[in-house]
Design an enzyme around this catalytic site. Sequence first.
Site, short mmCIF file in Angstrom:
data_model
loop_
_atom_site.label_atom_id
_atom_site.label_comp_id
_atom_site.label_asym_id
_atom_site.label_seq_id
_atom_site.Cartn_x
_atom_site.Cartn_y
_atom_site.Cartn_z
N LYS A 89 -2.62 -10.16 3.43
CA LYS A 89 -2.10 -11.53 3.37
C LYS A 89 -2.96 -12.53 4.14
O LYS A 89 -3.01 -13.71 3.79
CB LYS A 89 -0.66 -11.57 3.89
CG LYS A 89 0.33 -10.77 3.05
CD LYS A 89 0.67 -11.46 1.75
CE LYS A 89 1.67 -10.66 0.91
NZ LYS A 89 1.89 -11.26 -0.41
N GLU A 111 6.83 -19.49 2.65
CA GLU A 111 7.92 -18.54 2.44
C GLU A 111 7.42 -17.16 2.83
O GLU A 111 6.21 -16.93 2.89
CB GLU A 111 8.34 -18.53 0.98
CG GLU A 111 7.58 -17.54 0.07
CD GLU A 111 6.10 -17.85 -0.13
OE1 GLU A 111 5.69 -19.00 0.17
OE2 GLU A 111 5.35 -16.96 -0.56
N SER A 397 -2.69 -2.08 0.65
CA SER A 397 -2.57 -3.51 0.95
C SER A 397 -2.05 -3.82 2.34
O SER A 397 -2.30 -4.90 2.87
CB SER A 397 -1.69 -4.19 -0.11
OG SER A 397 -0.41 -3.58 -0.14
#
Lengths: 430, 279
Positions: A89, A111, A397
Site C-alpha cells: 500500500k 478510506e 502483498s
Amino acid sequence: MSTDSDGKFGAYGGQYVPEALMPAIEELRDAYERYVLENEDGFMDEFRERLADFGGRPTPLQHAEQLSERYDTAVYLKREDLLHGGAHKLNNALGQVLLAKYMGKERIIAETGAGQHGTATAMAAAHLDMPCEIFMGSTDITRQRPNVFRMRLNGAEVNPVTTGRGTLKEAISETMRDWATNVEDTHYVIGSIVGPDPFPRMVRDFQSVIGREAREQIKAKTGRLPDSVVACAGGGSNTMGAFHEFVDSADPSSADKSSGQHPRDRVDLIAVEAGGSSLDVDEKAGVAPNSATLSTGEEGVLHGARTKLLQDSDGQIMESHSVSAGLDYSGVGPELAHLVDSGRVDAVNVDDEAALEAFHRLSRLEGIIPALESAHAFGYLEENPEEVGDVTVVNLSGRGDKDLETVVEETEKRDLDVDVDMSVFREAER
Amino acid sequence: MSDAVDAVFESGEPAFIPYLVAGDPDYEASIEYVEAIERGGADVIELGLPFSEPIAEGSTIQDAIVRSLEAGMTPEQYFDFVEDLDVDVPLVCMTYYNLIYQYGPDQGPRAFVERAAAAGIAGLVVPDLPAEEADPLRAACDEFGLDLIFIVAPTTKGERLERMMEHVSGYVYVQARLGTTGARDDVSDQTDESLARLAEWSVPKAVGFGIKTGDHAERIVSAGADGIIVGSALVDIVADGADSDDPTEAVADRLEAKARELKDGALAGAGLAAAESVE
Ligand SMILES: Cc1ncc(COP(=O)(O)O)c(C=O)c1O
C-alpha cells in the site's frame, strides 16, 4: 506509461461523481499527467528516491524452497510484505501524498479496509508533514486493531464509519462525502485502483513498480519470464501493480527460439478473489457472502466508476463478505474488470477456509506470516498447482501481523487441522 | 422540455420544491406525506428513489433511505408509488445512476426513462452523474420528454459552467454549499456567490442543500433564486414521527405546516404576500 488516456478501460471506468468533485478531479488529472506521466519538476525522481529511502525498495524476489518442492514448480515470492508498513500500500500512498503536496493541498483523507492503506497513508502523511484523517468501518476497526494503533501513533485521526456493515464500501462512501465537503484544500488518497478517473490508472502506475522489479528480478534469477503471476484481488491494486508490466508481454526473448526456455507465448495473470463462505447470494437480505466480484459480479456504477459489482437485480449494492478485511468489497477496479472480460486475466477465487489454511502453511513452511489477503493467492496455489506452469511469481502483498488475533479466532471456530494451540497464554497466567 | 416544469417557473412566483424519499418510513405513510407537502404549497416535488450507496447524502437522508429500503422499496414499486399519488404538481425523480442503468432487461438508461415517463415523472436529478457521463441519459430524456436537471456546485465555474449551461433543461439545481445534504442553521455565503455567477443566464435557478426555515427561504429568494429545494428539514419531521411512532396524520400535518412556512418564506423573499393572507 498509459494507453488509457481517456480514463476508460473498454466499457469500464469513467467519472461518476457529484459535480462538486469534478473540478478537483480535473485538477488531479492534470497534475497526474504533468507530474507522474511527464515527471514535471522531477516529481517521479523524488518519488522513487523516497520509495527507496523511506519505503525500502526494491523489495526482494525470493525463491520459496518449501513451496517449490511441495508443488513441484519454481515458486518465487515478491516480498511486498517487506515494504515499510508491511504491505504494497505504501507505493500508492506515498505517491499520492507527495502528489497532493506538489498540488498545494493541505489535508489528506483516505478510506481503509484492512487498515493497511490507512496505515500507509498515515505514515506517508507524517513523513511529508501533512494532516491526515482516515475513515474506517466499525467492523474493520474491531478486526484490524493493530493498524488502528499504528495510524493513531502516526498522528492520523481515525473516524469510525457505522453505516451498513461497517466495512470498506461504507468507508469509501464516507470518505467521498468528506471530500465533497472539503474538496478545495483536501486530497483523497484512494487506496486501490478504484474510483473515478484518473485514480485507477494513477494508482496502477504507482503500484506498477512491483511488476517492474519482479520482471527484472525473475530474469536475473532464472533467465526467463515466469509462466504465471498470481496475486490476490480486492480492489485490485497489488494485482494490477504485479500484472501491469506483464500484460503486454509476449516475452520478446521467447521469440528467440534458441533460448528454448519459454514454453508459453504470454505470462498467465491470475487474480485470486475472496470466495468468502460461499459463492451463493442472498438477494433478499442483500448479502453476497463473498467478495468474488470479478467472477460473479455484474456491470454497474459505484464509487465513481463503471465496473463489475456485487449487486441485486435492481442495482442495489450488496454487502460482501470475506474473512480478510482488505478483500471485503463489492466492487473492483475497472481495469481489472476489463482485463478479465477480454480474457487477459483469469479471475479465480479461494474461500475463507482455504485462505486460513494457506496462512498457516506459509507461516510454517516458509517462516513468513502473510496478510490474510495475500494468503488467498497461496490458497489458489495449493488448490491448483498444475495451473501455474514451471515458474510462478506470487505477489506476497503484505504481512500478517494485523491478522493474528482474527486468524487464531477464526481457525478455532472452524476446527481446522492446522489449528495452533495457544494455551501457553493460559499456562503463563496460572 | 417538460411543459409542467416550465409553467411553474413562468408563473412569476418563486418555486417551492420539497424533497422526500419515496417509501419513507413505509409505502402508505409516505403517500400521505407527499400529498401533505403538496397541500403545503409545493410547486414541484423531488421524490427520492433510494439507492444503497447515496454518496451525496448526509445522515438525515441516508437514514431515510435505509428506512425506505427496509420497508421494501424497489424501482418497480417506486413507479407504482408515483402512479398511486394523488398530486397535480410535476414530480422529479432523484436517484443514483446505477438504479437507472440496471432497470429493465438491457443495461442502459432508456428503459428507466421510458417507464418514468409512463408513470408521469417530469424530470430526473442524478447526483452521481456529472455532465461528462450524461450523454446516454440525456438522449433518453430527450426521447421521452423528461428534463435532466443538472447540479451547479460552488466549485462549478468558468468554462465548465458555460459548457453545462448549454445543456440545461427545466431548472438548474444550485448547490448552496459544498458537502452533503442536511439541514443547517445558516445560509452559506457560497449561495450568494453561486447566484451571482449564474446571474447572466436566464435559466431558472433553484437553490438547495441546507435550507431549513422560512427565513432561509426568504433570504435565498431575495438573493435572486427562482426556487428553493428543501429535503432534510422535511425528512427530519418524517424521522421524528417514525422514531416516536406518531400517527400518520399528525406527521402529515407537521409536514404540511413546515411546507407552508417554507413556501411563505419564499414568497416573502420575492416581495409577495403569503398565500393565505391574499383574501
Ligand atoms: C496486504 C493486502 N493485500 C491486498 C489488499 C487488497 O487490496 P488490493 O486488491 O487493492 O491490492 C489489501 C487491502 O487492504 C492488503 O492490505
